[in-house]
Design a protein around this motif. Structure first.
Motif, mmCIF file in Angstrom:
data_model
loop_
_atom_site.group_PDB
_atom_site.id
_atom_site.type_symbol
_atom_site.label_atom_id
_atom_site.label_comp_id
_atom_site.label_asym_id
_atom_site.label_seq_id
_atom_site.Cartn_x
_atom_site.Cartn_y
_atom_site.Cartn_z
ATOM 1 N N ALA A 8 0.840 -1.196 0.000
ATOM 2 C CA ALA A 8 0.000 0.000 0.000
ATOM 3 C C ALA A 8 0.873 1.243 0.000
ATOM 4 O O ALA A 8 2.048 1.191 0.370
ATOM 5 N N SER A 9 0.276 2.334 -0.404
ATOM 6 C CA SER A 9 0.994 3.611 -0.427
ATOM 7 C C SER A 9 1.400 4.035 0.977
ATOM 8 O O SER A 9 2.422 4.691 1.164
ATOM 9 N N SER A 10 0.612 3.668 1.961
ATOM 10 C CA SER A 10 0.909 3.970 3.355
ATOM 11 C C SER A 10 0.007 3.109 4.236
ATOM 12 O O SER A 10 -0.929 2.488 3.754
ATOM 13 N N VAL A 11 0.315 3.101 5.510
ATOM 14 C CA VAL A 11 -0.508 2.366 6.485
ATOM 15 C C VAL A 11 -0.721 3.282 7.675
ATOM 16 O O VAL A 11 0.215 3.914 8.167
ATOM 17 N N ALA A 16 -3.832 -2.056 10.720
ATOM 18 C CA ALA A 16 -4.417 -1.494 9.498
ATOM 19 C C ALA A 16 -3.577 -1.857 8.283
ATOM 20 O O ALA A 16 -3.587 -1.160 7.279
ATOM 21 N N GLU A 17 -2.836 -2.969 8.359
ATOM 22 C CA GLU A 17 -1.931 -3.383 7.286
ATOM 23 C C GLU A 17 -2.688 -3.725 6.004
ATOM 24 O O GLU A 17 -3.861 -4.074 6.025
ATOM 25 N N ALA A 18 -1.974 -3.661 4.890
ATOM 26 C CA ALA A 18 -2.572 -3.884 3.573
ATOM 27 C C ALA A 18 -3.250 -5.246 3.451
ATOM 28 O O ALA A 18 -4.319 -5.363 2.851
ATOM 29 N N THR A 19 -2.663 -6.301 4.003
ATOM 30 C CA THR A 19 -3.271 -7.635 3.876
ATOM 31 C C THR A 19 -4.640 -7.725 4.539
ATOM 32 O O THR A 19 -5.441 -8.581 4.174
ATOM 33 N N SER A 32 -5.113 3.850 5.022
ATOM 34 C CA SER A 32 -3.925 4.628 4.662
ATOM 35 C C SER A 32 -3.644 5.661 5.745
ATOM 36 O O SER A 32 -4.501 6.000 6.561
ATOM 37 N N ALA A 33 -2.439 6.164 5.739
ATOM 38 C CA ALA A 33 -2.025 7.161 6.722
ATOM 39 C C ALA A 33 -2.729 8.488 6.478
ATOM 40 O O ALA A 33 -3.045 8.848 5.339
ATOM 41 N N ALA A 38 -3.088 10.432 -2.188
ATOM 42 C CA ALA A 38 -3.438 9.534 -3.296
ATOM 43 C C ALA A 38 -3.196 8.083 -2.855
ATOM 44 O O ALA A 38 -2.315 7.406 -3.378
ATOM 45 N N PRO A 39 -3.956 7.609 -1.884
ATOM 46 C CA PRO A 39 -3.711 6.259 -1.371
ATOM 47 C C PRO A 39 -4.006 5.183 -2.412
ATOM 48 O O PRO A 39 -4.889 5.344 -3.254
#
Length: 79
Positions: A8-11, A16-19, A32-33, A38-39
């Motif tokens: 991901a662009s951020s966490v 809240a991880e991408a997986t 995203s953070a 632009a997440p």
């Protein structure tokens, strides 16, 4: 549960991880953070796959739209 690789662009933070965007649990999610203008979330299925349906459990948070793009190489994307 063996989940595909996700980036991901951020966490936003721990939990809240991408997986978590694809763990089939409506109580978890990727976030995203704050300030990520632009997440994006990318899921690597490991090999080319045919599919005709994507199911999103879209919550009523800040996001108002999304685009689904596909790529065979992780560099060139098409809608």
């Amino acid at each position: 549960l063996d989940l595909p690789a996700a980036t991901a662009s951020s966490v936003w933070g721990a939990g809240a991880e991408a997986t978590l965007a694809m763990d089939n649990n409506t109580y978890t999610r990727w976030t995203s953070a704050t300030g990520d203008s632009a997440p994006w979330l990318a899921i690597d299925l490991g090999s080319p796959r045919d599919f005709n349906t994507v199911v999103l459990n879209w919550e009523t948070a800040y996001a108002t739209r999304y685009r689904l793009l596909c790529s065979l190489d992780g560099k060139n994307w098409t809608a």
